[in-house]
Design an enzyme around this catalytic site. Sequence first.
Site, PDB file in Angstrom:
ATOM      1  N   ARG A   1      39.912   5.796  21.152  1.00 51.83           N
ATOM      2  CA  ARG A   1      38.867   4.884  21.628  1.00 51.83           C
ATOM      3  C   ARG A   1      39.078   4.569  23.278  1.00 51.83           C
ATOM      4  O   ARG A   1      40.219   5.120  23.895  1.00 51.83           O
ATOM      5  CB  ARG A   1      39.285   3.484  21.146  1.00 51.83           C
ATOM      6  CG  ARG A   1      38.126   2.595  21.341  1.00 51.83           C
ATOM      7  CD  ARG A   1      38.718   1.173  20.768  1.00 51.83           C
ATOM      8  NE  ARG A   1      37.896  -0.073  21.015  1.00 51.83           N
ATOM      9  CZ  ARG A   1      38.075  -1.174  20.389  1.00 51.83           C
ATOM     10  NH1 ARG A   1      39.215  -1.559  20.045  1.00 51.83           N
ATOM     11  NH2 ARG A   1      37.124  -2.286  20.328  1.00 51.83           N
TER      12      ARG A   1
ATOM     13  N   HIS B   1      51.539   5.347  14.729  1.00 50.81           N
ATOM     14  CA  HIS B   1      51.103   5.341  16.300  1.00 50.81           C
ATOM     15  C   HIS B   1      51.809   6.280  17.212  1.00 50.81           C
ATOM     16  O   HIS B   1      51.845   6.296  18.281  1.00 50.81           O
ATOM     17  CB  HIS B   1      51.069   3.983  16.960  1.00 50.81           C
ATOM     18  CG  HIS B   1      50.259   2.824  16.308  1.00 50.81           C
ATOM     19  ND1 HIS B   1      48.965   3.180  15.945  1.00 50.81           N
ATOM     20  CD2 HIS B   1      50.511   1.676  15.945  1.00 50.81           C
ATOM     21  CE1 HIS B   1      48.480   1.759  15.707  1.00 50.81           C
ATOM     22  NE2 HIS B   1      49.236   1.053  15.562  1.00 50.81           N
TER      23      HIS B   1
ATOM     24  N   ARG C   1      39.217  -9.070  16.122  1.00 51.54           N
ATOM     25  CA  ARG C   1      38.660  -9.950  17.209  1.00 51.54           C
ATOM     26  C   ARG C   1      37.191  -9.920  17.171  1.00 51.54           C
ATOM     27  O   ARG C   1      36.477 -10.873  17.117  1.00 51.54           O
ATOM     28  CB  ARG C   1      39.471  -9.604  18.250  1.00 51.54           C
ATOM     29  CG  ARG C   1      39.149 -10.618  19.420  1.00 51.54           C
ATOM     30  CD  ARG C   1      40.251 -10.391  20.691  1.00 51.54           C
ATOM     31  NE  ARG C   1      39.763  -9.229  21.306  1.00 51.54           N
ATOM     32  CZ  ARG C   1      39.077  -8.853  22.250  1.00 51.54           C
ATOM     33  NH1 ARG C   1      38.268  -9.812  22.768  1.00 51.54           N
ATOM     34  NH2 ARG C   1      38.715  -8.005  22.727  1.00 51.54           N
TER      35      ARG C   1
ATOM     36  N   THR D   1      42.969  -0.407  11.652  1.00 51.79           N
ATOM     37  CA  THR D   1      42.906  -0.981  10.333  1.00 51.79           C
ATOM     38  C   THR D   1      41.598  -0.484   9.872  1.00 51.79           C
ATOM     39  O   THR D   1      41.215  -0.236   8.467  1.00 51.79           O
ATOM     40  CB  THR D   1      42.930  -2.505  10.481  1.00 51.79           C
ATOM     41  OG1 THR D   1      44.354  -2.704  11.029  1.00 51.79           O
ATOM     42  CG2 THR D   1      43.059  -3.187   9.001  1.00 51.79           C
TER      43      THR D   1
ATOM     44  N   GLY E   1      41.012   0.946  16.404  1.00 55.64           N
ATOM     45  CA  GLY E   1      40.442   0.666  15.004  1.00 55.64           C
ATOM     46  C   GLY E   1      41.241   1.138  14.057  1.00 55.64           C
ATOM     47  O   GLY E   1      40.659   1.626  13.037  1.00 55.64           O
TER      48      GLY E   1
ATOM     49  N   PHE F   1      32.515  -4.330   9.997  1.00 59.15           N
ATOM     50  CA  PHE F   1      33.441  -5.531  10.644  1.00 59.15           C
ATOM     51  C   PHE F   1      33.341  -6.836  10.062  1.00 59.15           C
ATOM     52  O   PHE F   1      34.398  -7.662   9.688  1.00 59.15           O
ATOM     53  CB  PHE F   1      33.161  -5.673  12.203  1.00 59.15           C
ATOM     54  CG  PHE F   1      33.982  -6.612  12.717  1.00 59.15           C
ATOM     55  CD1 PHE F   1      35.199  -6.374  13.058  1.00 59.15           C
ATOM     56  CD2 PHE F   1      33.322  -7.861  13.337  1.00 59.15           C
ATOM     57  CE1 PHE F   1      36.011  -6.896  13.893  1.00 59.15           C
ATOM     58  CE2 PHE F   1      34.330  -8.823  13.910  1.00 59.15           C
ATOM     59  CZ  PHE F   1      35.706  -8.460  14.258  1.00 59.15           C
TER      60      PHE F   1
END
Length: 296
Positions: free
Chosen positions: A131, A109, A258, A53, A51, A230
């Site tokens: 996550r 990251h 997605r 973004t 998550g 979202f």
Amino acid sequence: MVGSCTAQPAGSDHPGWSRSAYAALSYKRHQRSTREGREEDSPCLQHPQPGTTWLSEIMDMIYHDGDVEKCRRDAIYNRVPFLELKAPGEMSGIEQLESTPSPRLVKTHLPVQLLPTSFWEKDCKIIYMARNPKDVAISYYYFHRMAKIHQDPGTKAEFLENFMAGKVPYGSWYDHVRGWWEKKQQKKILYLFYEDMKKDPRQEVQKILQFLGKELAEGIVDRILHHTSFQEMKKNPAANYETMLPILMDHSISPFLRKGVSGDWKNHFTVAQNERFDQHYQKLMAGSDLHFQMEV
């Protein structure tokens, strides 16, 4: 942006690093540089696909007091520069950040051992979001299919095996989440969970505000929650990466944003894969007090 990385962090000889266009800065350069971090910086850290973004958009909205128009000023990848990005013909993440006025939001990251020391020295407020690994694996697979900076991920079964072995860009999910979890005992780090964000985004946004020492009126928080839902982000060109050229990201294969749900792995794992993954998870998470919800 297409191609392999131009440098590999020293000490990160794991096969998962070898083909990542994102893993582009040398570890030694990180360690000797004091330019990258500023006291006002807020790095947003994650293993890929938790998550990133979503959190970036929330942070940009907070830093602009919920002003939707200001947060549409540019694509999210320019509003929140990607620290380790280094690709032929493109401005590097460090170059972007050097030209960005404070206070800066920084996306990375990187595993904990590779974060530039300047961010620790400047005592930056770091936010990490994690996550559950099953959803990360599936999301990462579809990202590999649509993002042309990566090689073909193979079949879903093949990618799952590589993910479990840590043979993906940024290496082992287990090492990544555990490394940052342990570091938060020593440093100024807010550790968030994607599943908590899905269950109660208002509560998690309030945690972020408290961590940053910011106060926003309830109406502004409402606006942030709406704008970063979202459904809103998926149709927002400044957040959904549709401004990326098709040669870099092919949204006809899979949209960048997605599904945005927790527990989608159940639509993809076979019974045998799930049983094997659970055994692997229990083995690699043994001894840790870090726990994940596999669905919400």
